[in-house]
Scaffold this motif. Structure first.
Motif, PDB file in Angstrom:
ATOM      1  N   VAL A  43       0.884  -1.169   0.000  1.00  9.32           N
ATOM      2  CA  VAL A  43       0.000   0.000   0.000  1.00  9.32           C
ATOM      3  C   VAL A  43       0.914   1.209   0.000  1.00  9.32           C
ATOM      4  CG1 VAL A  43      -1.762   1.254   1.285  1.00  9.32           C
ATOM      5  CG2 VAL A  43      -1.763  -1.240   1.312  1.00  9.32           C
ATOM      6  N   ARG A  44       0.697   2.128  -0.906  1.00  7.03           N
ATOM      7  CA  ARG A  44       1.556   3.309  -0.976  1.00  7.03           C
ATOM      8  C   ARG A  44       0.983   4.424  -0.112  1.00  7.03           C
ATOM      9  NH1 ARG A  44       4.912   3.873  -6.118  1.00  7.03           N
ATOM     10  NH2 ARG A  44       5.135   1.712  -6.713  1.00  7.03           N
ATOM     11  N   HIS A  45       1.855   4.993   0.694  1.00  6.40           N
ATOM     12  CA  HIS A  45       1.482   6.128   1.518  1.00  6.40           C
ATOM     13  C   HIS A  45       2.388   7.290   1.151  1.00  6.40           C
ATOM     14  CE1 HIS A  45      -1.164   3.797   4.090  1.00  6.40           C
ATOM     15  NE2 HIS A  45      -0.236   2.857   4.099  1.00  6.40           N
ATOM     16  N   THR A  46       1.861   8.495   1.291  1.00  6.91           N
ATOM     17  CA  THR A  46       2.630   9.679   0.954  1.00  6.91           C
ATOM     18  C   THR A  46       2.687  10.610   2.153  1.00  6.91           C
ATOM     19  OG1 THR A  46       1.940   9.520  -1.347  1.00  6.91           O
ATOM     20  CG2 THR A  46       2.781  11.647  -0.624  1.00  6.91           C
ATOM     21  N   LEU A  47       3.862  11.140   2.422  1.00  3.86           N
ATOM     22  CA  LEU A  47       4.069  12.114   3.483  1.00  3.86           C
ATOM     23  C   LEU A  47       4.683  13.365   2.875  1.00  3.86           C
ATOM     24  CD1 LEU A  47       5.834   9.765   6.045  1.00  3.86           C
ATOM     25  CD2 LEU A  47       3.470  10.507   6.133  1.00  3.86           C
ATOM     26  N   GLN A  48       4.287  14.503   3.399  1.00  2.06           N
ATOM     27  CA  GLN A  48       4.895  15.754   2.955  1.00  2.06           C
ATOM     28  C   GLN A  48       5.491  16.473   4.147  1.00  2.06           C
ATOM     29  OE1 GLN A  48       2.033  18.058   0.671  1.00  2.06           O
ATOM     30  NE2 GLN A  48       2.969  17.256  -1.179  1.00  2.06           N
ATOM     31  N   THR A  49       6.600  17.153   3.894  1.00  5.26           N
ATOM     32  CA  THR A  49       7.215  18.014   4.894  1.00  5.26           C
ATOM     33  C   THR A  49       7.554  19.330   4.232  1.00  5.26           C
ATOM     34  OG1 THR A  49       9.440  17.141   4.443  1.00  5.26           O
ATOM     35  CG2 THR A  49       8.191  16.103   6.231  1.00  5.26           C
ATOM     36  N   ASP A  50       7.668  20.360   5.023  1.00  2.05           N
ATOM     37  CA  ASP A  50       8.031  21.693   4.532  1.00  2.05           C
ATOM     38  C   ASP A  50       8.623  22.451   5.706  1.00  2.05           C
ATOM     39  OD1 ASP A  50       8.352  23.854   2.842  1.00  2.05           O
ATOM     40  OD2 ASP A  50       6.220  24.170   2.484  1.00  2.05           O
ATOM     41  N   LEU A  51       9.135  23.597   5.428  1.00  2.00           N
ATOM     42  CA  LEU A  51       9.674  24.462   6.476  1.00  2.00           C
ATOM     43  C   LEU A  51       8.791  25.689   6.629  1.00  2.00           C
ATOM     44  CD1 LEU A  51      13.505  24.373   5.712  1.00  2.00           C
ATOM     45  CD2 LEU A  51      12.257  23.115   7.466  1.00  2.00           C
ATOM     46  N   PRO A  52       8.833  26.345   7.792  1.00  2.79           N
ATOM     47  CA  PRO A  52       8.087  27.593   7.970  1.00  2.79           C
ATOM     48  C   PRO A  52       8.605  28.661   7.003  1.00  2.79           C
ATOM     49  CG  PRO A  52       8.923  26.781  10.081  1.00  2.79           C
ATOM     50  CD  PRO A  52       9.548  25.955   9.011  1.00  2.79           C
ATOM     51  N   THR A  53       7.772  29.637   6.741  1.00  2.00           N
ATOM     52  CA  THR A  53       8.162  30.693   5.795  1.00  2.00           C
ATOM     53  C   THR A  53       9.409  31.441   6.248  1.00  2.00           C
ATOM     54  OG1 THR A  53       6.552  32.153   6.854  1.00  2.00           O
ATOM     55  CG2 THR A  53       5.859  31.041   4.827  1.00  2.00           C
ATOM     56  N   GLN A  54       9.587  31.643   7.563  1.00  2.00           N
ATOM     57  CA  GLN A  54      10.766  32.368   8.038  1.00  2.00           C
ATOM     58  C   GLN A  54      12.058  31.580   7.820  1.00  2.00           C
ATOM     59  OE1 GLN A  54       8.292  31.313  10.038  1.00  2.00           O
ATOM     60  NE2 GLN A  54       9.028  30.671  12.036  1.00  2.00           N
ATOM     61  N   MET A  55      11.943  30.283   7.489  1.00  2.00           N
ATOM     62  CA  MET A  55      13.120  29.465   7.200  1.00  2.00           C
ATOM     63  C   MET A  55      13.233  29.172   5.706  1.00  2.00           C
ATOM     64  SD  MET A  55      13.000  26.838  10.437  1.00  2.00           S
ATOM     65  CE  MET A  55      14.539  26.029  10.064  1.00  2.00           C
ATOM     66  N   GLY A  56      12.444  29.871   4.895  1.00  2.00           N
ATOM     67  CA  GLY A  56      12.532  29.715   3.447  1.00  2.00           C
ATOM     68  C   GLY A  56      11.564  28.734   2.846  1.00  2.00           C
ATOM     69  N   GLY A  57      10.659  28.181   3.647  1.00  2.45           N
ATOM     70  CA  GLY A  57       9.688  27.222   3.138  1.00  2.45           C
ATOM     71  C   GLY A  57       8.351  27.865   2.854  1.00  2.45           C
ATOM     72  N   GLY A  58       7.393  27.040   2.515  1.00  7.93           N
ATOM     73  CA  GLY A  58       6.050  27.512   2.230  1.00  7.93           C
ATOM     74  C   GLY A  58       5.069  27.235   3.350  1.00  7.93           C
ATOM     75  N   ASP A  59       5.514  26.578   4.430  1.00 11.53           N
ATOM     76  CA  ASP A  59       4.681  26.246   5.586  1.00 11.53           C
ATOM     77  C   ASP A  59       3.427  25.468   5.172  1.00 11.53           C
ATOM     78  OD1 ASP A  59       4.322  26.146   8.305  1.00 11.53           O
ATOM     79  OD2 ASP A  59       3.359  28.100   8.456  1.00 11.53           O
ATOM     80  N   SER A  60       3.591  24.568   4.174  1.00  8.47           N
ATOM     81  CA  SER A  60       2.455  23.803   3.665  1.00  8.47           C
ATOM     82  C   SER A  60       2.293  22.434   4.327  1.00  8.47           C
ATOM     83  CB  SER A  60       2.603  23.606   2.150  1.00  8.47           C
ATOM     84  OG  SER A  60       3.738  22.796   1.868  1.00  8.47           O
ATOM     85  N   ALA A  61       3.247  22.056   5.166  1.00  2.84           N
ATOM     86  CA  ALA A  61       3.195  20.753   5.832  1.00  2.84           C
ATOM     87  C   ALA A  61       4.041  20.833   7.100  1.00  2.84           C
ATOM     88  CB  ALA A  61       3.724  19.665   4.894  1.00  2.84           C
ATOM     89  N   ALA A  62       4.032  19.748   7.861  1.00  2.00           N
ATOM     90  CA  ALA A  62       4.839  19.693   9.073  1.00  2.00           C
ATOM     91  C   ALA A  62       6.325  19.796   8.721  1.00  2.00           C
ATOM     92  CB  ALA A  62       4.575  18.382   9.813  1.00  2.00           C
ATOM     93  N   GLN A  63       7.102  20.330   9.643  1.00  2.00           N
ATOM     94  CA  GLN A  63       8.550  20.354   9.460  1.00  2.00           C
ATOM     95  C   GLN A  63       9.075  18.928   9.537  1.00  2.00           C
ATOM     96  OE1 GLN A  63      10.820  23.326  11.692  1.00  2.00           O
ATOM     97  NE2 GLN A  63       8.850  24.115  12.438  1.00  2.00           N
ATOM     98  N   PRO A  64      10.200  18.644   8.888  1.00  2.00           N
ATOM     99  CA  PRO A  64      10.762  17.283   8.971  1.00  2.00           C
ATOM    100  C   PRO A  64      10.974  16.820  10.414  1.00  2.00           C
ATOM    101  CG  PRO A  64      11.862  18.517   7.243  1.00  2.00           C
ATOM    102  CD  PRO A  64      10.960  19.490   7.965  1.00  2.00           C
TER     103      PRO A  64
END
Length: 148
Positions: A43-64
């Motif tokens: 079964v394939r599962h997908t996880l997303q991570t992102d960084l907060p905007t103040q760290m250069g990310g888009g804040d679209s998912a949990a931090q790693p």
């Protein structure tokens, strides 16, 4: 025949005298620092991570690091259920739930964000402490006590 301990297929590689579990993933970056990881199993599962905007990310998912901590707690829950099934006598070898409260992880951001990157950081780049409280909820009428 499958392994009697972990019920896995003999097609898996061995680790010593026992079959080893294999986990396969692929990951793709998006938006600069975001990442989509796909676990490639039956079964394939997908996880997303992102960084907060103040760290250069888009804040679209949990931090790693948050995904790592959630995974750690997931492992703790799975292990607790496994131990209950194999340690306590039947039929009282189950608990209703386990709750982790006030979980806190600590790291010094200077370790991970230190520049220049070619020089040793002033502190470790990873977590230095993880703490919290685990509350196990037993079924009504369970003969087990909090000390067991």
């Amino acid at each position: 025949p499958p392994c009697s301990t972990c019920n896995t297929s003999p097609r898996l590689p061995t680790l010593g005298n026992h079959l080893a579990m294999r986990y396969r993933l692929v990951a793709t970056s998006f938006g600069g620092v975001g990442c989509t990881s796909t676990i490639r199993g039956a079964v394939r599962h997908t996880l997303q991570t992102d960084l907060p905007t103040q760290m250069g990310g888009g804040d679209s998912a949990a931090q790693p690091i948050e995904a790592l901590l959630a995974s750690l707690l997931g492992c703790k829950v799975a292990t607790a259920h496994y131990v209950a099934r194999h340690l306590w006598a039947r039929p009282h070898n189950r608990f209703e739930s386990i709750e982790f409260a006030d979980v806190e992880a600590v790291r010094d951001p200077r370790g991970a964000l230190h520049l220049p990157i070619t020089e040793p950081p002033p502190s470790p780049p990873g977590l230095t402490r993880v703490s919290g409280v685990a509350r196990v909820h037993l079924p009504a009428g369970s003969p087990l006590t909090a000390d067991e």
